[in-house]
Design a protein around this motif. Structure first.
Motif, PDB file in Angstrom:
ATOM      1  N   VAL A 149       0.856  -1.194   0.000  1.00 55.06           N
ATOM      2  CA  VAL A 149       0.000   0.000   0.000  1.00 55.06           C
ATOM      3  C   VAL A 149       0.895   1.248   0.000  1.00 55.06           C
ATOM      4  O   VAL A 149       1.885   1.303   0.732  1.00 55.06           O
ATOM      5  N   PRO A 150       0.569   2.266  -0.796  1.00 56.73           N
ATOM      6  CA  PRO A 150       1.435   3.469  -0.891  1.00 56.73           C
ATOM      7  C   PRO A 150       1.274   4.397   0.309  1.00 56.73           C
ATOM      8  O   PRO A 150       0.732   5.492   0.197  1.00 56.73           O
ATOM      9  N   TYR A 151       1.758   3.958   1.468  1.00 55.50           N
ATOM     10  CA  TYR A 151       1.629   4.777   2.674  1.00 55.50           C
ATOM     11  C   TYR A 151       2.415   6.087   2.570  1.00 55.50           C
ATOM     12  O   TYR A 151       2.068   7.071   3.215  1.00 55.50           O
ATOM     13  N   ALA A 152       3.486   6.099   1.772  1.00 55.03           N
ATOM     14  CA  ALA A 152       4.335   7.291   1.681  1.00 55.03           C
ATOM     15  C   ALA A 152       3.858   8.261   0.612  1.00 55.03           C
ATOM     16  O   ALA A 152       4.543   9.248   0.335  1.00 55.03           O
ATOM     17  N   PHE A 153       2.686   8.031   0.014  1.00 56.76           N
ATOM     18  CA  PHE A 153       2.207   8.898  -1.069  1.00 56.76           C
ATOM     19  C   PHE A 153       2.047  10.341  -0.593  1.00 56.76           C
ATOM     20  O   PHE A 153       2.526  11.282  -1.243  1.00 56.76           O
ATOM     21  N   SER A 154       1.370  10.555   0.528  1.00 57.65           N
ATOM     22  CA  SER A 154       1.098  11.919   1.002  1.00 57.65           C
ATOM     23  C   SER A 154       2.396  12.664   1.306  1.00 57.65           C
ATOM     24  O   SER A 154       2.558  13.830   0.924  1.00 57.65           O
ATOM     25  N   ALA A 155       3.321  11.999   2.007  1.00 57.36           N
ATOM     26  CA  ALA A 155       4.586  12.645   2.347  1.00 57.36           C
ATOM     27  C   ALA A 155       5.391  12.965   1.089  1.00 57.36           C
ATOM     28  O   ALA A 155       6.009  14.030   0.989  1.00 57.36           O
TER      29      ALA A 155
END
Length: 782
Positions: free
Chosen positions: A388-394
């Protein structure tokens, strides 16, 4: 990328309030599963499903049948427990010593009584012997049975029999002894031995050769055969003695075995039936099975608990606090670091909101993949969900606003994800470390290809985090797990970079941000506008390239955005493409200056229109607002001195009044350091071409200082935050760059280029130096 933003005030705007409410509503709905109100009533086995019923959250119900079967299997597989007594041989030897000592004492006392009484007192002696016999029989009852004592009390060769029996015991215990050899049983090739001498227990894979009660008689007769000490009639009672005193040193312990079985059964983890979010529970028209009914009712109970008033209020309060601190941190960031008109709070909250929606959508999609793909190792421990792209927002915030805003976004997103996952610590830690890695990796990345390639490095960092988390929470991973984790990590890294690459243009347009990625695209000289400029106005094109070099160097010196300054300078004069022949840099030697036929006012209008034409061309090409500002502001409200002075000189002839405002550019004045540097560089580059050889450092310094002084006196920098210290640094940078362009070369032997130029002029092709008539303050456009 370094971003700088302007402070817009401490009071939230309507858009900020609306975005905050939307963020709280969407996040709260996802956390509380309020999109899952369908089928909230209880169902019973045998009911017919009126609609397709899906799992709206991850469901686990106890599988008692499987759990009980696993417990039974664990009990059956538990090894049997045996007590090993290493002192059994020693105990038997001690019994033999005690027995034969007492027998020896008995025989001596008996013989003494008989000899003392003689034949006259035979009856009395017999009574005393009977008393003595009963006395010793009682004393030895703990060691041997009365029958064995009776059989042994009259044996005359005790001294010979004792060592024989000891030898027999020595040989017997070299093979170990048990009550029944059939009781020695290995479960799956293992048994537990408890060493009573050392108070230790360990696993054994087998037992040594043993004797038991069934084979003891054969062993005794085999040992005593052909022994002269023992007569045939003594075999039976000697066997009886041995059978009585021998002690097993391998003893099955039923109590400890049962305790071991209970412990094995209790250690079995309960089995659960599971349904992942989005998985079908029962289809429309089908009868609801008992298991399906348990799933549906479990889901309904949890949904009711989620939407309780207490839960709703607490969730909304937590989200409101997150929004409040996000807003306050955004204001702090603006005050300390910002100067570009970008709504920081709006940008950050939409980055978080987009990340939450993408995470939830990705979990739903990956859940469907998990149910359809047979590679089970990818799903062990929910490994697939680390893609899952957890780092997308950062990542998005880092590229759009910089590292500090990205950290603020990470904190806010972490709060929401903790609520979404009900406190899943491994996933939360993975999100934090993934976001920090993305911020670090993207700090110097620019260009879409570079952002995409950064997904590889992010994937490698994901792999490291997964190993650390697995070792901490699970145990020793297998090689198969390493392969699956590496694949999942790379997929997750490229998922983040791809999502960011796709989203960047939308956010740039929505918030008026120009990232380094966009700037590098615009810096490509194959861009249509720049190609047209080079074809239609070659002189202006070359002028823009030279000025861009000056401006970029000066921007670096004062810490301004050098890339923005360079790219903005490329496009600042694109309006000259509309009427290139009216600008001195595009006129060839010998060409008539078109301004000679025009009135000064008309010339001023033409020069002014190149700014308006440039703005129109930029808007048609959808250039970012930051680039358009270079076109608008690079002349500010400067006075076109040459035409203004020319109009004054002609005022007496034509009788027209001369208004200074007619000969000033419409502005606005520079509002950024980068456009202010361009204003100076544009004038310096144009004016430097009017210098006559030899060009000395003093001449160049006077030129640069004069231009900067005139611009300061004309209040052209009143709307930007340039300081005098920075102006000194800019002047020094321009001086170095301009001086480098006036370097000298040695003469080429056999060539006199100056003489050739004189000849050309004498032929009538150079009767006036180009631009000599129309140079003045900021003369590049005149």
């Amino acid at each position: 990328m370094k971003k700088v933003l302007i402070v817009t005030g401490n009071k939230p705007t309507f858009r900020e309030v609306l975005s905050s409410l939307l963020f709280i509503a969407v996040s709260g709905a996802l956390i509380l599963k309020m999109f899952s109100f369908a089928n909230i009533e209880r169902v019973a086995p045998g009911d017919v499903a009126r609609t397709d019923i899906y799992a709206t959250l991850d469901l686990n119900i106890a599988d008692t049948v499987t759990t009980e079967a696993r417990c039974r299997a664990a009990r059956e597989q538990a090894p049997r427990v045996y007590i090993y007594d290493p002192r059994a041989h020693e105990k038997v030897t001690f019994i033999l010593d005690q027995l034969f000592q007492k027998l020896k004492e008995y025989q001596e006392l008996r013989d003494s009584l008989i000899s003392e009484r003689g034949k006259s007192q035979k009856a009395e002696a017999k009574k005393q012997v009977e008393v003595l016999t009963n006395q010793y029989q009682d004393q030895l009852s703990a060691l041997v049975s009365p029958a064995i004592f009776v059989a042994l009390k009259d044996i005359k060769n005790l001294d010979e029999l004792k060592p024989l029996l000891k030898e027999m015991m020595d040989r017997l215990y070299t093979r170990e002894f048990v009550e029944d050899r059939n009781s020695l049983e290995l479960i799956h090739g293992e048994a537990v031995l408890v060493d009573s001498g050392k108070d230790q227990q360990y696993l054994t894979k087998g037992f040594p050769p043993v004797l038991d009660r069934a084979t003891l008689k054969k062993f005794v007769y085999s040992f005593l055969r052909n022994r002269e000490v023992v007569h045939d009639q003594e075999f039976s009672f000697i066997f009886a003695l041995v059978n009585h005193i021998v002690i097993p040193n391998y003893i099955f312990d039923g109590k400890m075995t049962e305790e071991s079985r209970e412990e094995a059964a209790n250690s079995v983890e309960p089995s659960y039936l599971r349904k992942k979010t989005g998985e079908i529970i029962v289809r429309k028209g089908e009868r609801i099975s008992p298991v399906a009914a348990r799933f549906i009712n479990e889901q309904n109970e949890r949904l009711r608990a989620n939407i309780s008033l207490r839960r709703i209020i607490s969730t909304l309060l937590l989200l409101s606090l997150a929004v409040f601190f996000l807003y306050r941190l955004s204001v702090v960031f603006q005050k300390r670091y910002a100067r570009e008109e970008v709504p920081v709070f709006l940008l950050l909250i939409w980055c978080v909101l987009a990340g939450i929606v993408l995470i939830k959508l990705s979990i739903f999609v990956l859940g469907a993949v998990e149910r359809s793909v047979s590679l089970s190792v990818l799903f062990k421990g929910e490994l697939l969900f680390y893609a899952v792209p957890y780092a997308f927002s950062a990542s998005l915030a880092a590229l759009l606003a910089g590292g500090i805003p990205a950290l603020i976004v990470t904190v806010c997103l972490t709060i929401v994800v903790i609520l979404l996952t009900a406190g899943n610590i491994p996933l939360t830690l993975f999100l934090i470390f993934s976001s920090l890695s993305a911020i670090f990796i993207l700090r110097k990345q620019s260009g879409q290809s570079a952002v995409l390639f950064s997904g590889f490095w992010l994937g490698l960092s994901h792999f490291v985090f997964l190993i650390i988390l697995f070792l901490h929470y699970s145990g020793n991973p297998s090689w198969e797990w390493y392969g699956a984790a590496f694949l999942i990590s790379l997929v997750g890294g490229f998922f983040v970079s791809a999502a960011v690459t796709i989203s960047i243009p939308t956010f740039e347009t929505a918030f008026g941000i120009t990232t380094d990625i966009r700037l590098l695209e615009l810096a490509n000289m194959n861009n249509r506008l720049l190609v047209d400029l080079s074809m239609k106005a070659a002189g202006t094109y070359q002028h823009s390239i030279l000025v861009a070099n000056l401006v970029e160097a000066a921007a670096k010196v004062i810490g301004a955005n050098s890339l923005l300054a360079r790219v903005g300078t490329y496009y600042h004069d694109i309006g000259k493409m509309e009427k290139p022949g009216y600008f001195i840099e595009n006129q060839r030697p010998g060409d008539e200056n078109r301004h000679d036929r025009l009135t000064p006012k008309m010339s001023a209008i033409i020069l002014t229109n190149h700014v308006k034409d440039g703005i129109r061309l930029a808007e048609e090409a959808r250039l970012p607002e930051q680039i358009v500002r270079f076109i608008k502001e690079h002349h500010g409200t400067k006075l076109m001195a040459f035409f203004y002075n020319k109009a004054f000189s002609l005022q007496e002839e034509n009788g027209e009044a001369v208004e200074e405002s007619d000969y000033r550019y419409p502005g606005p004045k520079p509002t950024m350091k980068e456009t202010a540097i361009l204003m100076i560089g544009d004038a310096v580059e144009a004016a430097s071409r009017t210098l006559k050889a030899p060009v000395t450092a003093g001449k160049l310094q006077n030129l640069v200082n004069r231009i900067i002084k005139d611009l300061v006196d004309d209040n052209q920098f009143s709307d930007c935050d340039l300081t005098f210290k920075e102006l000194d640094k800019i002047a020094a940078s321009f001086l170095r760059s301009i001086a480098a362009s006036f370097h000298t070369r040695i003469d080429y032997p056999g060539y006199d280029f100056n003489e050739q130029n004189d000849k050309t002029e004498s032929d009538g092709h150079g009767d006036k130096k180009p631009g000599s008539k129309h140079t003045g303050n900021g003369a590049g456009d005149e």
